[in-house]
Design an enzyme around this catalytic site. Sequence first.
Site, PDB file in Angstrom:
ATOM      1  N   CYS A 309      14.883  -1.615 -24.283  1.00 44.90           N
ATOM      2  CA  CYS A 309      13.656  -1.407 -23.511  1.00 44.90           C
ATOM      3  C   CYS A 309      13.477  -2.323 -22.298  1.00 44.90           C
ATOM      4  O   CYS A 309      13.118  -1.830 -21.226  1.00 44.90           O
ATOM      5  CB  CYS A 309      12.413  -1.448 -24.385  1.00 44.90           C
ATOM      6  N   ARG A 338      22.519  -6.538 -33.583  1.00 46.62           N
ATOM      7  CA  ARG A 338      21.549  -7.209 -34.454  1.00 46.62           C
ATOM      8  C   ARG A 338      22.298  -7.952 -35.560  1.00 46.62           C
ATOM      9  O   ARG A 338      23.306  -7.463 -36.064  1.00 46.62           O
ATOM     10  CB  ARG A 338      20.589  -6.189 -35.057  1.00 46.62           C
ATOM     11  N   GLN A 356      22.096   3.373 -29.856  1.00 49.86           N
ATOM     12  CA  GLN A 356      20.916   4.218 -30.032  1.00 49.86           C
ATOM     13  C   GLN A 356      20.950   5.346 -29.018  1.00 49.86           C
ATOM     14  O   GLN A 356      21.355   5.138 -27.884  1.00 49.86           O
ATOM     15  CB  GLN A 356      19.650   3.392 -29.793  1.00 49.86           C
ATOM     16  N   ASP A 358      18.750   6.330 -27.169  1.00 44.59           N
ATOM     17  CA  ASP A 358      17.463   5.731 -26.844  1.00 44.59           C
ATOM     18  C   ASP A 358      16.837   6.373 -25.610  1.00 44.59           C
ATOM     19  O   ASP A 358      17.542   6.929 -24.770  1.00 44.59           O
ATOM     20  CB  ASP A 358      17.699   4.241 -26.553  1.00 44.59           C
ATOM     21  N   HIS A 360      13.048   5.663 -23.052  1.00 42.40           N
ATOM     22  CA  HIS A 360      11.711   5.104 -22.886  1.00 42.40           C
ATOM     23  C   HIS A 360      10.931   5.965 -21.929  1.00 42.40           C
ATOM     24  O   HIS A 360      11.412   6.292 -20.846  1.00 42.40           O
ATOM     25  CB  HIS A 360      11.809   3.649 -22.423  1.00 42.40           C
ATOM     26  N   LYS A 443       4.292   3.781 -35.245  1.00 39.98           N
ATOM     27  CA  LYS A 443       5.516   4.566 -35.062  1.00 39.98           C
ATOM     28  C   LYS A 443       5.587   5.722 -36.035  1.00 39.98           C
ATOM     29  O   LYS A 443       4.923   5.737 -37.074  1.00 39.98           O
ATOM     30  CB  LYS A 443       6.736   3.668 -35.215  1.00 39.98           C
ATOM     31  N   HIS A 489       8.867   4.633 -27.052  1.00 38.56           N
ATOM     32  CA  HIS A 489      10.296   4.494 -27.376  1.00 38.56           C
ATOM     33  C   HIS A 489      10.619   5.651 -28.304  1.00 38.56           C
ATOM     34  O   HIS A 489       9.833   5.931 -29.197  1.00 38.56           O
ATOM     35  CB  HIS A 489      10.587   3.218 -28.164  1.00 38.56           C
TER      36      HIS A 489
END
Length: 615
Positions: A309, A338, A356, A358, A360, A443, A489
Amino acid sequence: MPYEMTDLERLRHSSAHVLATAILRIWPEAQFAAGPPVEGGFYYDVELEHRITPEDFPRIEKEMLAIVAANQPFEREEISRENALKLGQSGRLAALSNRTMPSKFKMDILREIPEGEVITLYRNGEFVDLCAGPHVVSTASIGAFKLTHLASAFYRGDERNPQLQRIYGTSFSTPEEMDAHFAILEEAKKRDHRKLGKDLRLFHIDDSVGQGLILWCPAGAIIRQELQNFLSTELRLQGYQQVFTPHIARLNLFRTSGHFPYYAESQFPPIIERETLLSLASENCSCAELANHVQEGEIDGFLLKPMNCPMHIKIFTSQPRSYRHLPLRLAEFGTVYRWEQSGELSGMTRVRGFTQDDAHLFCTKEQIDTEIQNCLGLVNKVLKAFRMENYRVRVGLRDPASCKYVGSPENWNHAEDACHKAVTQLGVLYSEEEGEAAFYGPKIDFVIKDILGREWQLGTVQVDFNLPIRFGLSYTGPDGKPHVPVMIHRAPLGSLERFVGLLIEHFAGDFPLWLAPEQTRILPVSEKFADFAQSIVNLFVQSGIRASADLSSEKIGAKIRLAQVEKVPYMLIVGGREQASGQVSVRSRKNGEEGTLPIDDFQRRIQFEIESREL
RNA sequence: GCCGGCAUAGCACAGUGGUAGUGCAGCUGAUUUGUAAUCAGCAGGUCGUCGGUUCGAAUCCGACUGCCGGCUCCA
């Protein structure tokens, strides 16, 4: 909260009591803690000097069988707190008789029971246990049982507490049901993505590269690429723009976002610039002092990104934005890192570096509802495309008692409301769970169940009122004034690693044609037809079909067997007849022989099957 | 991370103190094959790593690394 046990759970809970009874017959001094039913069976936690090993199982099972055969009724008895404590003091709880040592865990559990709640004992034969029940009528109701494995567990799951031996077993009302259960386990073992990933050469994890770091082999890379292509098409249709960002960024970026202090425990340690280290070394700076400097933000460095992000935010702020630009949807297959605990790592489903799918979304408050709905629609569509429909939706809300959350209550209310509305409109089963929100916003998670009943979090949609504030984001509104955008997200698959891991198990390695690393293999009946086979391969490869030819000197039966084992969807057997007529004899992995077709017809057929992403 | 188990060839496994083996895969040769395994030969290992015990260690002991199963479901 009262929880209704299913019949099977009740049976298994009773089985745990039978297990405890059997253990006490062998080791009367055993101290028991908790013995609940679990997914697939039951366990009982026991403290015992003797270290139980699988070699003890036959002995314990023999006693259990005797107890089942004795048809002992389970008797419920309400008891006062004082009398229960007295029994515990004389070691009579979870025991066959009075003992010198008090039943310490049971007494501890007893003390946790709120005042005013009914305290009950359950007896079968000489065995008495502090237990809320319910139980089956009698031990004879347990038609089939088996001890399965051992583990250790801390009392109440807290590592400061004593370590207990956990004995797992399973039970059913009939032997047939238990046989079916073990058959499913066998099947699951065959489907295990760690095994299939190795057999089919999809991915590799190498100790010298690092734990939890996936190497995608060519075959696995094709599957990943197909997934990315599939998603990219969907993203274009839904007005997303794809971006690329680096794997590391300055530590200060993540200080601004709040990820660094908040997630410090689950990140790889920061990278400190060489000059900084040398200058600190010349001042005889200790490791502790260095760590402190980093923590306090007195020195900068770089961090392997735990999230994409902040980088997408920087693309947002790279130029002035107005309401006309919104919603701005930035998507990236972004790899994040991670620091998972070593014991948590597993194959592709729990890793330290993952990608991901991903994106945004930067939008106005008014646009939130529509955007969330579209995100949910996308997740739904994607999961349907793989016929992964065994999932539930979990809406994570604030824990009202906690103060770990960032952002104003008004914003949280707005966001939670938007999630609630979107999920309702989606028309799927969902649960709203307090305390499951991220620290920056509520979420919506898609949790999928695998063949073993394990749940995996895949897709997620998260509202974020926090980061736009932390980064001071703004756009110019129709009124010509600056406004703070809202961020969303979202990741429909979650991570490509975990998703592919589950996909391998979902299809048991038999991927649908569009995902299959090798879509068709040409098998000449003898080397005389190698050129013909090769010409078909060339034709197919030019048309984007993944094809190869088996030109080995094996007999046709062996070539077929190999292609079946390697899970190639289509085999084309070619010999004199086919060469003469320009045809191929089609054999599909699923259906066997399918007859002879002109090459063009076959090509059109599989191209259609590939393009329609048929399952 | 913690507890338990495990670690032998690319894969699946045998080998419990005395010269490291089998099957499949690989390579070479023969065979030229019609719908789930053709035959023969060859090659492949510092028995996870390091240390210890012993005349001698894959085997016994210790440490480390990795893998597997657990560590949320509470009487």
